[in-house]
Write an enzyme that holds these catalytic residues in place. Structure first.
Site, PDB file in Angstrom:
ATOM      1  N   PRO A   2      61.747  69.873  20.171  1.00 14.59           N
ATOM      2  CA  PRO A   2      61.750  68.580  20.879  1.00 14.59           C
ATOM      3  C   PRO A   2      60.396  67.886  20.727  1.00 14.59           C
ATOM      4  CG  PRO A   2      62.602  70.328  22.290  1.00 14.59           C
ATOM      5  CD  PRO A   2      62.023  70.987  21.071  1.00 14.59           C
ATOM      6  N   GLU A   3      60.438  66.591  20.427  1.00 11.51           N
ATOM      7  CA  GLU A   3      59.218  65.795  20.296  1.00 11.51           C
ATOM      8  C   GLU A   3      59.203  64.768  21.431  1.00 11.51           C
ATOM      9  OE1 GLU A   3      58.678  64.370  16.267  1.00 11.51           O
ATOM     10  OE2 GLU A   3      59.798  66.062  15.449  1.00 11.51           O
ATOM     11  N   HIS A  93      70.708  82.925  27.973  1.00 11.90           N
ATOM     12  CA  HIS A  93      69.276  82.598  27.847  1.00 11.90           C
ATOM     13  C   HIS A  93      68.766  81.695  28.966  1.00 11.90           C
ATOM     14  CE1 HIS A  93      69.788  84.389  23.906  1.00 11.90           C
ATOM     15  NE2 HIS A  93      70.677  83.468  23.606  1.00 11.90           N
ATOM     16  N   ARG A 111      64.891  81.017  22.167  1.00 15.55           N
ATOM     17  CA  ARG A 111      63.809  81.605  21.379  1.00 15.55           C
ATOM     18  C   ARG A 111      62.595  81.984  22.231  1.00 15.55           C
ATOM     19  NH1 ARG A 111      63.326  78.450  15.802  1.00 15.55           N
ATOM     20  NH2 ARG A 111      61.977  80.232  15.434  1.00 15.55           N
TER      21      ARG A 111
END
Ligand SMILES: [Zn+2]
Length: 277
Positions: A2-3, A93, A111
């Site tokens: 994500p930016e 997760h 992750r």
């Protein structure tokens, strides 16, 4: 990863759903998400507090709390912040859950590079030193050609590497640097200190335009990333990418040259050699 546009979309969602609500209960299932402090520090720091605002610096979310502390959330590679009804199925997760009334705020991160930490804003330089080192944020801060020129000063590195440097410009990542450089007509490997004033003006305009358009469309969701907004919706700016991920396709801007791929610091870089000089 994500930016700025994706994190800004999450920020806006949280601003609408989480501000002012009391955090009744906090569960931490994965210590790695709270590695900077501890599960107990996050639980103690959040339980019973209210988020008073949701701000963003680059790719970091910072939520001041009514206790005087603040919560920092960084999504890194694959983090998601989701708001869902209490009792509904929690996705795999899910590492942190904050219960607020009938809803839960969930931090989901396959992750596990993402992070949550409660810190004292008066001690931010010690507790979260990277926040203070962030460069100009092109959306949260005043931003124009003069600001960009100052941010690029004094380095001969290629312009893409410099735009990716969060200490100079905060929030741009691999997708948006490629899109911005294409719109500005500047090649990724031009030395930053050799851009002409007209090119810096074009670049500053492209940064502002591309980020605004991407935020408007809820950011970009790619096949290999799992970015969604707080309600689980994907963004749609990927449908408007002119170069990113288009290697071998005819450039949509000039209609003549193929989009090429190069590597900058081990990351794929997409550009049109005809449009970008
Ligand atoms: Zn082209």
């Amino acid at each position: 990863m994500p930016e700025l546009p994706e994190v800004e979309t999450v920020r806006r969602g949280l601003e609408q759903t989480a501000v002012g609500r009391r955090i009744e209960r906090v569960e931490v299932g994965r210590e790695r998400t709270v590695r900077r402090t501890s599960a107990q520090a996050l639980i103690d720091g959040l339980t019973g507090t209210r988020i008073t605002a949701v701000t963003r610096r680059g790719k970091s979310l910072v939520c001041p709390l009514d206790s005087g502390d603040a919560l920092m959330i960084h999504l890194r590679m694959s983090g998601r912040v989701l708001v869902a009804n209490r009792g509904s199925h929690r996705p795999p997760h899910t590492h942190v859950v904050m219960t607020m009334g009938t809803e839960e705020l969930r931090f989901v991160d396959p992750r596990t590079f993402g992070e949550m930490v409660v810190f004292d804003p008066d001690r931010a330089s010690v507790e979260l030193p990277e926040l203070g080192r962030l460069g100009v944020d092109p959306v949260a801060d005043p931003f124009d050609a003069a600001v960009l020129r100052a941010a690029l000063a004094g380095t001969r590195r290629g312009i893409k590497a410099v735009l990716l440097d969060q200490h100079r410009v905060a929030g741009l990542g691999n997708i948006y640097t490629d899109e911005v450089l294409h719109r500005a007509g500047v090649r990724f490997d031009r030395p930053a200190d050799q851009l002409r004033p007209v090119e810096i003006r074009r670049l500053a305009g492209a940064v502002t335009e591309v980020l605004a358009e991407a935020i408007e469309l809820g950011g970009s969701t790619l096949d290999d990333t799992q970015y969604v907004d707080i309600l689980g919706n994907t963004g749609s700016y990927q449908e408007h990418h002119l170069v990113y991920g288009r290697e071998g396709e005819v450039c949509l801007t000039c209609g003549k040259a193929p989009i090429r791929r190069a590597s900058v610091g081990g990351r794929s870089t997409f550009f049109c050699a005809r449009c970008q000089r």
